[in-house]
Design a protein around this motif. Structure first.
Motif, PDB file in Angstrom:
ATOM      1  N   UNK A  76     -89.988  40.590  25.547  1.00 48.22           N
ATOM      2  CA  UNK A  76     -88.573  40.954  25.645  1.00 48.22           C
ATOM      3  C   UNK A  76     -88.154  41.820  24.463  1.00 48.22           C
ATOM      4  N   UNK A  77     -88.616  41.456  23.255  1.00 47.36           N
ATOM      5  CA  UNK A  77     -88.275  42.246  22.069  1.00 47.36           C
ATOM      6  C   UNK A  77     -88.844  43.654  22.161  1.00 47.36           C
ATOM      7  N   UNK A  78     -90.080  43.785  22.691  1.00 44.27           N
ATOM      8  CA  UNK A  78     -90.690  45.113  22.827  1.00 44.27           C
ATOM      9  C   UNK A  78     -89.923  45.970  23.833  1.00 44.27           C
ATOM     10  N   UNK A  79     -89.508  45.381  24.960  1.00 42.95           N
ATOM     11  CA  UNK A  79     -88.729  46.141  25.945  1.00 42.95           C
ATOM     12  C   UNK A  79     -87.389  46.580  25.379  1.00 42.95           C
ATOM     13  N   UNK A 112     -87.980  49.478  22.987  1.00 46.14           N
ATOM     14  CA  UNK A 112     -88.292  50.707  23.724  1.00 46.14           C
ATOM     15  C   UNK A 112     -87.044  51.317  24.336  1.00 46.14           C
ATOM     16  N   UNK A 113     -86.146  50.480  24.867  1.00 46.32           N
ATOM     17  CA  UNK A 113     -84.903  50.985  25.459  1.00 46.32           C
ATOM     18  C   UNK A 113     -84.025  51.643  24.409  1.00 46.32           C
ATOM     19  N   UNK A 114     -83.965  51.053  23.204  1.00 46.16           N
ATOM     20  CA  UNK A 114     -83.138  51.619  22.136  1.00 46.16           C
ATOM     21  C   UNK A 114     -83.699  52.942  21.636  1.00 46.16           C
ATOM     22  N   UNK A 115     -85.033  53.065  21.589  1.00 48.63           N
ATOM     23  CA  UNK A 115     -85.658  54.277  21.042  1.00 48.63           C
ATOM     24  C   UNK A 115     -85.865  55.367  22.088  1.00 48.63           C
ATOM     25  N   UNK A 116     -85.744  55.024  23.369  1.00 47.05           N
ATOM     26  CA  UNK A 116     -85.981  56.024  24.414  1.00 47.05           C
ATOM     27  C   UNK A 116     -84.896  57.108  24.347  1.00 47.05           C
TER      28      UNK A 116
END
Length: 337
Positions: free
Chosen positions: A200-203, A206-210
């Motif tokens: 969950x933390x990785x997703x 990734x959403x914040x950095x996309x």
């Protein structure tokens, strides 16, 4: 892949010309270009200089908004008979500087054509072009652009792009039955919770950095040109016409100016109701000879710049010849560049 199909073709007359005082511009354009204020694409795309007479030039275009188009055109110098004056004859018609007036006329098709247009089709386009040109000469300063309507072309057909088809393949055989797998060892429940939290933390990271898509409109300077009158009298004032095309991909307001011009050429505004192109023009006065550079500058919503150069040559009038002895040749006139 199936071969390209053919169909009946339609064409629209167009005309690019200069007047007795004004420089080259689009005088007659198809209605679908004039309605969108995109008629300058004709003067920008037909600068190839078609040979005079019966020779026909063709240009294939792929416009971002309108798709494929084909321009077929030729040029000719005009006579008094073409303008229908009271003293109509074969003598050439000239501008205010004594240069012969010529027109570039032809046909715009919204398809690729199977060949050059028929001579009768070009004659139809020439008749429409001359009618618009006479109106242009009557009101050069206030003239905008005439819109032409389509007509059926006689000797050519429209060539449509080929259609790509997928080859037929037989259905794949069913996959073999899986072999029995060994019993799966279940991880401890505490380990499952830790793995889920890391996923969950990785997703979330990734959403914040996309990268997010930009909401700002895309504006660019498509063209910028300067039209000088050619060689004029040295020391005489002459006018250079500056023309540019600004495009936007959505509704927006654009602020622009011509640098380093000031006064009436200070910052101006354009408003786009949606995706499209807008033309901007201005003029500058110089004394021949003169060579220089100006820039079309977009200030907002983003900073853009496009440079354009001009070069006005001149010819000097020789002084009155002094008294000479018989048989002595007079000195030649000096030309300055």
């Amino acid at each position: 892949m199936t071969p390209g199909a053919t169909a009946s073709a339609c064409g629209w007359p167009f005309l690019v010309a200069r007047g007795r005082r004004r420089g080259y511009r689009t005088v007659l354009a198809p209605d679908f270009l004039a309605e969108r204020n995109l008629h300058n694409v004709l003067s920008e795309s037909s600068n190839g200089g078609a040979a005079q007479g019966s020779a026909v030039c063709s240009v294939d275009l792929d416009h971002a908004e309108l798709g494929p188009m084909t321009l077929s055109y030729r040029t000719e110098q005009l006579t008094a008979a073409d303008l229908g004056g009271a003293s109509a004859g074969d003598e050439p018609v000239t501008d205010e500087h004594g240069r012969p007036l010529e027109i570039l006329y032809g046909i715009v098709a919204r398809d690729r054509l199977s060949g050059p247009p028929d001579g009768e089709d070009l004659q139809t386009a020439r008749s429409a072009a001359l009618r618009s040109y006479r109106r242009f000469l009557d009101e050069e300063e206030g003239f905008h652009v005439d819109a032409s309507r389509s007509f059926a072309l006689r000797g050519v057909t429209a060539v449509r792009p080929s259609i790509r088809t997928k080859p037929h393949r037989p259905p794949a055989p069913p996959p073999p039955a899986p072999r029995s797998a060994p019993a799966e060892r279940r991880p401890p429940r505490a380990g499952l919770g830790l793995v889920s939290a890391v996923a969950v933390a990785a997703l979330l990271l990734a959403w914040l950095l996309w990268p997010k898509p930009s909401k700002d409109p895309t504006v660019r300077i498509a063209t910028a040109t300067a039209v000088a009158p050619g060689i004029v009298q040295c020391g005489a004032a002459t006018t250079i016409e500056l023309t540019g095309t600004i495009t936007a991909n959505r509704a927006t307001a654009v602020r622009y100016h011509w640098a380093p011009l000031e006064g009436t050429n200070a910052k101006r505004s354009l408003r786009f109701a949606g995706r499209g192109s807008r033309s901007v023009t201005t003029t500058i006065a110089v004394d021949a000879p003169e060579k220089g550079r100006v820039s079309l500058v977009v200030d907002a919503p983003r900073s853009l710049r496009r440079d354009v150069s001009y070069d006005v040559g001149c010819v000097s009038t020789p002084a009155a010849p002094a008294a000479t002895t018989p048989g002595t040749p007079a000195p030649p006139a000096a030309t300055t560049r």
